[in-house]
Motif scaffolding. Structure first.
Motif, mmCIF file in Angstrom:
data_model
loop_
_atom_site.group_PDB
_atom_site.id
_atom_site.type_symbol
_atom_site.label_atom_id
_atom_site.label_comp_id
_atom_site.label_asym_id
_atom_site.label_seq_id
_atom_site.Cartn_x
_atom_site.Cartn_y
_atom_site.Cartn_z
ATOM 1 N N ALA A 37 0.825 -1.213 0.000
ATOM 2 C CA ALA A 37 0.000 0.000 0.000
ATOM 3 C C ALA A 37 0.858 1.262 0.000
ATOM 4 O O ALA A 37 0.536 2.242 -0.682
ATOM 5 C CB ALA A 37 -0.934 -0.008 1.211
ATOM 6 N N ASP A 38 1.959 1.245 0.758
ATOM 7 C CA ASP A 38 2.800 2.439 0.810
ATOM 8 C C ASP A 38 3.396 2.756 -0.546
ATOM 9 O O ASP A 38 3.513 3.927 -0.936
ATOM 10 C CB ASP A 38 3.900 2.286 1.855
ATOM 11 N N MET A 39 3.761 1.731 -1.320
ATOM 12 C CA MET A 39 4.331 1.957 -2.654
ATOM 13 C C MET A 39 3.296 2.593 -3.586
ATOM 14 O O MET A 39 3.586 3.570 -4.282
ATOM 15 C CB MET A 39 4.823 0.645 -3.246
ATOM 16 N N PHE A 40 2.084 2.055 -3.597
ATOM 17 C CA PHE A 40 1.059 2.595 -4.490
ATOM 18 C C PHE A 40 0.635 3.999 -4.060
ATOM 19 O O PHE A 40 0.310 4.845 -4.911
ATOM 20 C CB PHE A 40 -0.139 1.650 -4.528
ATOM 21 N N LEU A 41 0.638 4.266 -2.764
ATOM 22 C CA LEU A 41 0.354 5.631 -2.310
ATOM 23 C C LEU A 41 1.457 6.578 -2.749
ATOM 24 O O LEU A 41 1.190 7.738 -3.085
ATOM 25 C CB LEU A 41 0.194 5.647 -0.793
ATOM 26 N N ASN A 42 2.696 6.098 -2.737
ATOM 27 C CA ASN A 42 3.806 6.922 -3.229
ATOM 28 C C ASN A 42 3.629 7.249 -4.708
ATOM 29 O O ASN A 42 3.967 8.354 -5.156
ATOM 30 C CB ASN A 42 5.135 6.212 -3.009
ATOM 31 N N VAL A 43 3.106 6.287 -5.480
ATOM 32 C CA VAL A 43 2.812 6.567 -6.891
ATOM 33 C C VAL A 43 1.816 7.719 -6.995
ATOM 34 O O VAL A 43 1.978 8.636 -7.804
ATOM 35 C CB VAL A 43 2.264 5.307 -7.590
ATOM 36 N N GLY A 44 0.767 7.672 -6.163
ATOM 37 C CA GLY A 44 -0.203 8.762 -6.162
ATOM 38 C C GLY A 44 0.429 10.094 -5.801
ATOM 39 O O GLY A 44 0.127 11.131 -6.402
ATOM 40 N N LEU A 45 1.330 10.076 -4.805
ATOM 41 C CA LEU A 45 2.012 11.312 -4.417
ATOM 42 C C LEU A 45 2.882 11.841 -5.547
ATOM 43 O O LEU A 45 2.936 13.061 -5.794
ATOM 44 C CB LEU A 45 2.864 11.066 -3.167
ATOM 45 N N TYR A 46 3.572 10.943 -6.254
ATOM 46 C CA TYR A 46 4.416 11.373 -7.359
ATOM 47 C C TYR A 46 3.582 11.985 -8.482
ATOM 48 O O TYR A 46 3.991 12.970 -9.114
ATOM 49 C CB TYR A 46 5.226 10.185 -7.891
ATOM 50 N N VAL A 47 2.409 11.415 -8.759
ATOM 51 C CA VAL A 47 1.537 12.012 -9.768
ATOM 52 C C VAL A 47 1.120 13.411 -9.330
ATOM 53 O O VAL A 47 1.118 14.358 -10.129
ATOM 54 C CB VAL A 47 0.300 11.124 -9.999
ATOM 55 N N TRP A 48 0.780 13.561 -8.066
ATOM 56 C CA TRP A 48 0.381 14.870 -7.539
ATOM 57 C C TRP A 48 1.532 15.863 -7.643
ATOM 58 O O TRP A 48 1.334 17.023 -8.033
ATOM 59 C CB TRP A 48 -0.059 14.697 -6.088
ATOM 60 N N VAL A 49 2.733 15.407 -7.320
ATOM 61 C CA VAL A 49 3.922 16.267 -7.455
ATOM 62 C C VAL A 49 4.089 16.710 -8.901
ATOM 63 O O VAL A 49 4.347 17.891 -9.188
ATOM 64 C CB VAL A 49 5.177 15.520 -6.965
ATOM 65 N N GLY A 50 3.932 15.766 -9.827
ATOM 66 C CA GLY A 50 4.070 16.111 -11.235
ATOM 67 C C GLY A 50 3.042 17.119 -11.687
ATOM 68 O O GLY A 50 3.347 18.045 -12.457
ATOM 69 N N MET A 51 1.816 16.973 -11.212
ATOM 70 C CA MET A 51 0.774 17.913 -11.606
ATOM 71 C C MET A 51 0.992 19.293 -10.982
ATOM 72 O O MET A 51 0.663 20.317 -11.586
ATOM 73 C CB MET A 51 -0.598 17.366 -11.202
ATOM 74 N N MET A 52 1.546 19.329 -9.776
ATOM 75 C CA MET A 52 1.885 20.633 -9.200
ATOM 76 C C MET A 52 3.048 21.264 -9.949
ATOM 77 O O MET A 52 3.090 22.488 -10.139
ATOM 78 C CB MET A 52 2.209 20.487 -7.710
ATOM 79 N N LEU A 53 4.015 20.439 -10.385
ATOM 80 C CA LEU A 53 5.106 20.954 -11.221
ATOM 81 C C LEU A 53 4.554 21.591 -12.489
ATOM 82 O O LEU A 53 5.039 22.627 -12.948
ATOM 83 C CB LEU A 53 6.068 19.820 -11.556
ATOM 84 N N LYS A 54 3.527 20.970 -13.034
ATOM 85 C CA LYS A 54 2.897 21.479 -14.250
ATOM 86 C C LYS A 54 2.276 22.848 -14.026
ATOM 87 O O LYS A 54 2.179 23.658 -14.957
ATOM 88 C CB LYS A 54 1.828 20.467 -14.680
ATOM 89 N N GLN A 55 1.868 23.150 -12.790
ATOM 90 C CA GLN A 55 1.235 24.431 -12.471
ATOM 91 C C GLN A 55 2.256 25.542 -12.249
ATOM 92 O O GLN A 55 1.881 26.713 -12.190
ATOM 93 C CB GLN A 55 0.361 24.283 -11.221
ATOM 94 N N THR A 56 3.525 25.190 -12.104
ATOM 95 C CA THR A 56 4.551 26.195 -11.844
ATOM 96 C C THR A 56 5.180 26.674 -13.146
ATOM 97 O O THR A 56 4.907 26.150 -14.226
ATOM 98 C CB THR A 56 5.659 25.621 -10.936
ATOM 99 N N ARG A 57 6.073 27.638 -13.019
ATOM 100 C CA ARG A 57 6.783 28.183 -14.172
ATOM 101 C C ARG A 57 8.168 27.559 -14.330
ATOM 102 O O ARG A 57 8.961 27.990 -15.149
ATOM 103 C CB ARG A 57 6.927 29.703 -14.002
ATOM 104 N N LEU A 58 8.457 26.533 -13.536
ATOM 105 C CA LEU A 58 9.807 25.977 -13.521
ATOM 106 C C LEU A 58 10.247 25.483 -14.895
ATOM 107 O O LEU A 58 11.358 25.786 -15.338
ATOM 108 C CB LEU A 58 9.867 24.821 -12.510
ATOM 109 N N ALA A 59 9.386 24.707 -15.567
ATOM 110 C CA ALA A 59 9.788 24.140 -16.858
ATOM 111 C C ALA A 59 10.085 25.237 -17.865
ATOM 112 O O ALA A 59 11.076 25.184 -18.609
ATOM 113 C CB ALA A 59 8.698 23.208 -17.380
ATOM 114 N N THR A 60 9.229 26.247 -17.901
ATOM 115 C CA THR A 60 9.440 27.361 -18.832
ATOM 116 C C THR A 60 10.730 28.104 -18.520
ATOM 117 O O THR A 60 11.497 28.463 -19.431
ATOM 118 C CB THR A 60 8.254 28.329 -18.763
#
Length: 687
Positions: free
Chosen positions: A295-318
């Motif tokens: 369960a902890d591994m799959f929850l970490n997957v969910g957290l990583y997706v959330w991190v990625g989506m928050m990264l998408k909301q920032t200007r970092l990539a640009t």
């Protein structure tokens, strides 16, 4: 694949707000463990022996004022028990008064020491200690609650997000639903598959209750949550089946319609049919239940997706792309830079697919803005997450080390650096030599370098924000940034970046400065969580059914038809490469790792293939599989984030065969050559 309008209304919070709270709870529970460890250390530093003060001391029951002479006399006067063979054997007359006195004196001394310790603990149990202890024990209770609730959080999160993905038509399929026939076939089969999942879960519950072993209340609650979740999922697919969107085209082809069926549905129909035919209808439910063991591994997957989506909301990539713009790189070189730079965040988002979901749209748009042709931009986007999966602190490598005691994370990450350099060199060579259509006419360094330095300045605050969070965890909680702490640190880092952007850009909105307007903290978090809910639902449901497909392969004993060991490591490696690439084509990374661990890994070890070598080959083979038709999961995710229109426009471009299919061929050549080198060259040195 298209997001429905439902997600752009206030109704979005019905799914994203609970998902956000669940993800925050996971971060809180995992962070509370760090806080508790630090509190225990601090308590021991403030009050020596704090570990003994965590509980109220209990007074010893012995008598410290016991009269030694009376005790010796009483002991010597005891008659031996005639019925006791040991007493008869030893005999009471053999008691030595000196030894009896010495024993009693030691007992009294120990009793006095115990009473003294008790008194010292009472004296040290000051109001300050009691207040600190109350907070520390509360944190300990939070940790215990977190550990107990992990499985429940995972089930609720998966089902909530799966329903959202169904209602928003966001599941991963070979092609998007374009016609009414596509829609009808897809949602009809989804409904059947969801009903299979519901039925299997009900049968699994009944068989568990009817077994000889007792079922705990926690297990019964898990059964009920799965059943309730799949019931909601079935109703959601039924609702979508009869609520046909008006913007769909008429007609359609049945062959193309089947390609619009989500991959999880196909996997469910295959595994459900197989288990039903062998009389094991609860099979899917059982294998989905195995998700709870990790369960902890799959929850970490969910957290990583959330991190990625928050990264998408920032200007970092640009801002990162702005650093390279002054050099006026040709599109091919910029594509190489994008893929190489993306390796680092990929390592921190857990898997290549997660990074494609998170940053693929930004990479594609930036490459297109720099003049890259669509086919090249799509190829770079699909491969943007493929190089970083071997770098620290990638979650996939941690899972491999967790499931396989033959390897460690240090060994895998150590060799992963060399694999990264190899794959990076192969992609660079192929991208810059095959079908290069631009001249290498870089800007003069005297012009580009000062502009590059200027472009680095806006990144300094982001570096400082990240450093502050990392240093806080390091010195306040004694937690370093590594593969084990990354899942709980990264969400905090991204939230801190969003807060920084909210504060720094708040007063600059509307200025004609060319900057991207920040939409505010609440909207950024909401937008990230909205994207996260659908992506988690699509990804984790696909992952769960991948585990079920792995169960089909395992129970069908397909692997037993192969030799359990080969005389030649070269022959074994050739077979391993074929099997691993095929698994990468049809299964999600985490589910495939679980299956490989249970099946082919042992064969590889027995055939003389070094465990570290085998898993390096596995990682590269998986990435090649994710880029290989007919499924090509990373290309499907790329299409999901850049839009069907862009992919269709790329397919309509003219040119040579390579130019018309560059998005597929370029990654295949780069990763294919890398896989051959990684697989067979090391055998020359130890096989």
């Amino acid at each position: 694949m298209t997001k429905a309008g439902f997600r752009r209304t206030g109704l979005e919070w019905f799914s994203s707000l609970p998902a956000c709270l669940l993800l925050l709870a996971v971060v809180l529970f995992s962070t509370s463990s760090d806080i508790h460890n630090r509190m225990l250390q601090t308590g021991e530093q403030l009050w020596s022996g704090y570990y003994k003060l965590r509980m109220d001391p209990v007074a010893p029951e012995c008598d410290p004022d016991r009269d030694i002479e009376d005790a010796v006399a009483a002991e010597m006067a005891q008659e031996p028990d005639s019925d006791d063979p040991m007493a008869a054997l030893l005999g009471a007359e053999e008691k030595d008064p000196d030894e009896v006195r010495l024993s009693i004196e030691r007992s009294v001394a120990d009793c006095k020491a115990a009473h003294q310790d008790y008194q010292n603990l009472k004296d040290n149990l000051t109001p300050g200690v009691k207040a600190y202890r109350a907070v520390e024990l509360f944190v300990a209770d939070v940790i215990a609650l977190g550990l107990e609730s992990q499985r429940y959080i995972l089930v609720i999160l998966v089902m909530l997000c799966a329903v959202t993905a169904t209602l928003t038509r966001h599941h991963i399929a070979m092609r998007a639903m374009e016609t009414r026939l596509d829609y009808t076939v897809s949602h009809t089969l989804q409904t059947i598959a969801n009903a299979m999942l519901l039925g299997s879960s009900v049968i699994f519950r009944q068989s568990s209750l009817g077994s000889d072993t007792s079922v705990s209340g926690e297990e019964l609650l898990l059964h009920n949550l799965w059943i309730a979740g799949f019931a909601c999922l079935t109703l959601a697919s039924l609702y979508r089946l009869f609520r046909v969107p008006e913007n769909l085209q008429e007609g359609g082809s049945l062959n193309k319609a089947f390609l619009a069926v989500p991959l999880y549905t196909v996997m469910c129909l295959i595994s459900g049919t197989y288990f039903a035919l062998i009389g094991h209808s609860s099979g899917i439910g059982i294998y989905l239940g195995k998700m709870m063991e990790l369960a902890d591994m799959f929850l970490n997957v969910g957290l990583y997706v959330w991190v990625g989506m928050m990264l998408k909301q920032t200007r970092l990539a640009t801002l990162v792309f702005n650093v390279f713009r002054p050099w006026h790189m040709p599109p091919e070189m910029l594509a190489v830079v994008a893929v190489l730079v993306a390796a680092v965040p990929t390592a921190y988002t857990g898997a290549s697919g997660i990074f494609v979901i998170a940053a693929g749209a930004v990479i594609y748009s930036e490459l297109r803005a720099a003049g890259a042709r669509r086919q090249l931009a799509l190829a770079a986007t699909a491969m943007s997450g493929s190089l970083g999966v071997v770098l620290r602190p990638c979650l996939l490598v941690v899972v491999i080390a967790y499931l396989n005691r033959e390897v460690t994370t240090d060994e895998l990450f150590g060799w992963g650096i060399w694999v990264f350099l190899l794959t990076a060199a192969m992609f660079t060579l192929v991208a810059l030599s095959v079908n290069r259509q631009s001249r290498f006419d870089l800007a003069p360094s005297s012009v580009a370098f000062p502009a590059m330095i200027q472009a680095l300045k806006p990144l300094i605050p982001y570096v400082l924000v990240i450093s502050v969070v990392v240093m806080f965890y390091r010195f306040a909680l004694d937690v370093t940034m590594d593969e084990f702490s990354a899942p709980r640190l990264l969400p905090v880092i991204m939230l801190a970046i969003l807060v920084y952007e909210h504060v720094s850009l708040k007063n600059r909105r509307g200025r004609a400065s060319g900057e991207i307007n920040h939409q505010g903290l609440e909207r950024s978090v909401r937008g990230a969580t909205n994207d996260t809910t659908a992506e988690i639902g699509a990804l984790l449901l696909l992952l769960g059914l991948s585990v079920s497909i792995g169960g089909v392969i395992e129970r069908s004993h397909i692997m037993q038809s192969f030799p359990q060991a080969f005389d030649s490591a070269w022959s074994a490696m050739l077979l391993m490469v074929v099997i691993l690439v095929i698994l990468g084509m049809i299964m999600d990374a985490f589910g495939a790792v679980i299956l490989v661990t249970a099946t082919v890994a042992g064969i590889a070890y027995a055939s003389g293939i070094h465990p570290v070598h085998f898993w390096m080959v596995t990682l590269v083979a998986f990435e090649l599989g994710y880029l290989s038709p007919p499924v090509a999961l990373n290309h499907l995710l790329t299409r999901q984030v850049v839009g069907e229109a862009e992919v269709m426009a790329a397919q309509q471009e003219t040119g040579t065969f390579y130019q018309r299919h560059e998005r597929i061929i370029l990654p295949l050549i780069a990763m294919g050559i890398s896989l051959l080198v990684v697989s067979f060259v090391p055998l020359l040195f130890y096989a």
